[in-house]
Motif scaffolding. Sequence first.
Motif, mmCIF file in Angstrom:
data_model
loop_
_atom_site.group_PDB
_atom_site.id
_atom_site.type_symbol
_atom_site.label_atom_id
_atom_site.label_comp_id
_atom_site.label_asym_id
_atom_site.label_seq_id
_atom_site.Cartn_x
_atom_site.Cartn_y
_atom_site.Cartn_z
ATOM 1 N N LYS A 1 0.796 -1.261 0.056
ATOM 2 C CA LYS A 1 0.071 0.075 0.122
ATOM 3 C C LYS A 1 0.928 0.990 -0.152
ATOM 4 C CE LYS A 1 -4.100 1.743 2.481
ATOM 5 N NZ LYS A 1 -4.873 1.338 3.771
ATOM 6 N N SER A 2 0.558 2.072 -0.849
ATOM 7 C CA SER A 2 1.207 3.691 -0.881
ATOM 8 C C SER A 2 0.311 4.816 -0.530
ATOM 9 C CB SER A 2 1.985 3.755 -2.105
ATOM 10 O OG SER A 2 1.004 3.807 -3.233
ATOM 11 N N PHE A 3 1.044 5.810 0.001
ATOM 12 C CA PHE A 3 0.396 6.988 0.429
ATOM 13 C C PHE A 3 0.742 8.208 -0.377
ATOM 14 C CE2 PHE A 3 0.115 3.827 3.755
ATOM 15 C CZ PHE A 3 -1.178 3.692 4.127
ATOM 16 N N THR A 4 -0.051 9.256 -0.431
ATOM 17 C CA THR A 4 0.555 10.418 -1.021
ATOM 18 C C THR A 4 0.223 11.569 0.114
ATOM 19 O OG1 THR A 4 -0.049 9.675 -3.368
ATOM 20 C CG2 THR A 4 0.229 12.118 -2.810
ATOM 21 N N PHE A 5 1.296 12.170 0.251
ATOM 22 C CA PHE A 5 0.993 13.373 1.344
ATOM 23 C C PHE A 5 1.352 14.719 0.657
ATOM 24 C CE2 PHE A 5 1.558 9.584 3.811
ATOM 25 C CZ PHE A 5 0.792 9.772 4.909
ATOM 26 N N THR A 6 0.987 15.939 1.153
ATOM 27 C CA THR A 6 1.590 16.977 0.864
ATOM 28 C C THR A 6 2.036 17.727 1.977
ATOM 29 O OG1 THR A 6 0.022 17.184 -0.844
ATOM 30 C CG2 THR A 6 1.144 19.356 -0.116
ATOM 31 N N PHE A 7 3.285 18.463 2.186
ATOM 32 C CA PHE A 7 3.960 18.849 3.295
ATOM 33 C C PHE A 7 4.456 20.442 2.750
ATOM 34 C CE2 PHE A 7 4.602 14.455 4.162
ATOM 35 C CZ PHE A 7 4.155 14.208 5.414
ATOM 36 N N THR A 8 4.377 21.147 3.689
ATOM 37 C CA THR A 8 5.215 22.449 3.333
ATOM 38 C C THR A 8 6.503 22.312 3.652
ATOM 39 O OG1 THR A 8 5.409 23.055 5.889
ATOM 40 C CG2 THR A 8 3.248 23.797 4.537
ATOM 41 N N ALA A 9 7.509 23.177 3.129
ATOM 42 C CA ALA A 9 8.806 23.107 3.299
ATOM 43 C C ALA A 9 9.383 22.904 4.785
ATOM 44 C CB ALA A 9 9.650 24.256 2.692
ATOM 45 N N ASP A 10 8.632 23.621 5.671
ATOM 46 C CA ASP A 10 8.985 23.528 7.126
ATOM 47 C C ASP A 10 8.617 22.230 7.722
ATOM 48 O OD1 ASP A 10 9.997 26.167 7.280
ATOM 49 O OD2 ASP A 10 8.014 26.981 7.888
ATOM 50 N N GLU A 11 7.721 21.686 7.113
ATOM 51 C CA GLU A 11 7.192 20.309 7.664
ATOM 52 C C GLU A 11 8.233 19.347 7.284
ATOM 53 O OE1 GLU A 11 2.169 20.865 8.038
ATOM 54 O OE2 GLU A 11 3.262 20.454 6.155
ATOM 55 N N VAL A 12 8.564 19.491 5.901
ATOM 56 C CA VAL A 12 9.572 18.305 5.368
ATOM 57 C C VAL A 12 11.006 18.385 6.064
ATOM 58 C CG1 VAL A 12 11.089 17.978 3.340
ATOM 59 C CG2 VAL A 12 8.525 18.399 3.021
ATOM 60 N N GLU A 13 11.358 19.768 6.576
ATOM 61 C CA GLU A 13 12.432 19.857 7.238
ATOM 62 C C GLU A 13 12.324 19.260 8.526
ATOM 63 O OE1 GLU A 13 15.071 23.547 9.240
ATOM 64 O OE2 GLU A 13 14.155 23.965 7.358
ATOM 65 N N ILE A 14 11.183 19.583 9.358
ATOM 66 C CA ILE A 14 11.014 18.585 10.615
ATOM 67 C C ILE A 14 10.905 17.383 10.427
ATOM 68 C CG2 ILE A 14 9.023 18.322 12.389
ATOM 69 C CD1 ILE A 14 8.257 21.260 11.831
ATOM 70 N N LEU A 15 10.431 16.746 9.380
ATOM 71 C CA LEU A 15 10.351 15.142 9.124
ATOM 72 C C LEU A 15 11.747 14.735 8.965
ATOM 73 C CD1 LEU A 15 8.603 12.676 8.576
ATOM 74 C CD2 LEU A 15 8.347 13.625 6.257
ATOM 75 N N VAL A 16 12.630 15.412 8.008
ATOM 76 C CA VAL A 16 13.952 14.961 7.878
ATOM 77 C C VAL A 16 14.750 14.906 9.045
ATOM 78 C CG1 VAL A 16 16.325 15.571 6.571
ATOM 79 C CG2 VAL A 16 13.900 15.364 5.336
ATOM 80 N N ASP A 17 14.412 15.827 9.751
ATOM 81 C CA ASP A 17 15.401 16.152 11.069
ATOM 82 C C ASP A 17 14.892 14.993 12.026
ATOM 83 O OD1 ASP A 17 16.695 18.445 10.130
ATOM 84 O OD2 ASP A 17 15.350 19.895 11.337
ATOM 85 N N ALA A 18 13.637 14.707 12.124
ATOM 86 C CA ALA A 18 13.109 13.580 13.135
ATOM 87 C C ALA A 18 13.722 12.326 12.625
ATOM 88 C CB ALA A 18 11.613 13.517 13.020
ATOM 89 N N LEU A 19 13.993 11.981 11.199
ATOM 90 C CA LEU A 19 14.324 10.932 10.643
ATOM 91 C C LEU A 19 15.980 10.749 10.882
ATOM 92 C CD1 LEU A 19 12.535 10.607 7.170
ATOM 93 C CD2 LEU A 19 12.273 9.060 9.285
ATOM 94 N N ASP A 20 16.527 11.793 10.912
ATOM 95 C CA ASP A 20 18.044 11.999 11.140
ATOM 96 C C ASP A 20 18.244 11.505 12.574
ATOM 97 O OD1 ASP A 20 19.030 12.449 8.766
ATOM 98 O OD2 ASP A 20 19.074 14.607 9.194
#
Length: 68
Positions: free
Chosen positions: A2-21
């Motif tokens: 199963k796959s999903f599609t999301f839309t994030f703001t640039a700030d949200e993407v930065e938060i997500l990448v930081d959390a993954l790091d």
Amino acid sequence: MKSFTFTFTADEVEILVDALDADMEGYEDSVKDARANGNRADVATFSEAAARIKAVRDRIKAEIGDED
């Protein structure tokens, strides 16, 4: 799968990448501890988790054009 599609703001993407790091770093630290304790099963488990997190993070970074 199963796959999903999301839309994030640039700030949200930065938060997500930081959390993954941060999550990946935690698993990498756990790998070091498991190695020091001679626990091969945990080394394999934590290494796999870190690699999977890195793959997701790298896909996100590639999508936004932020490849290191």
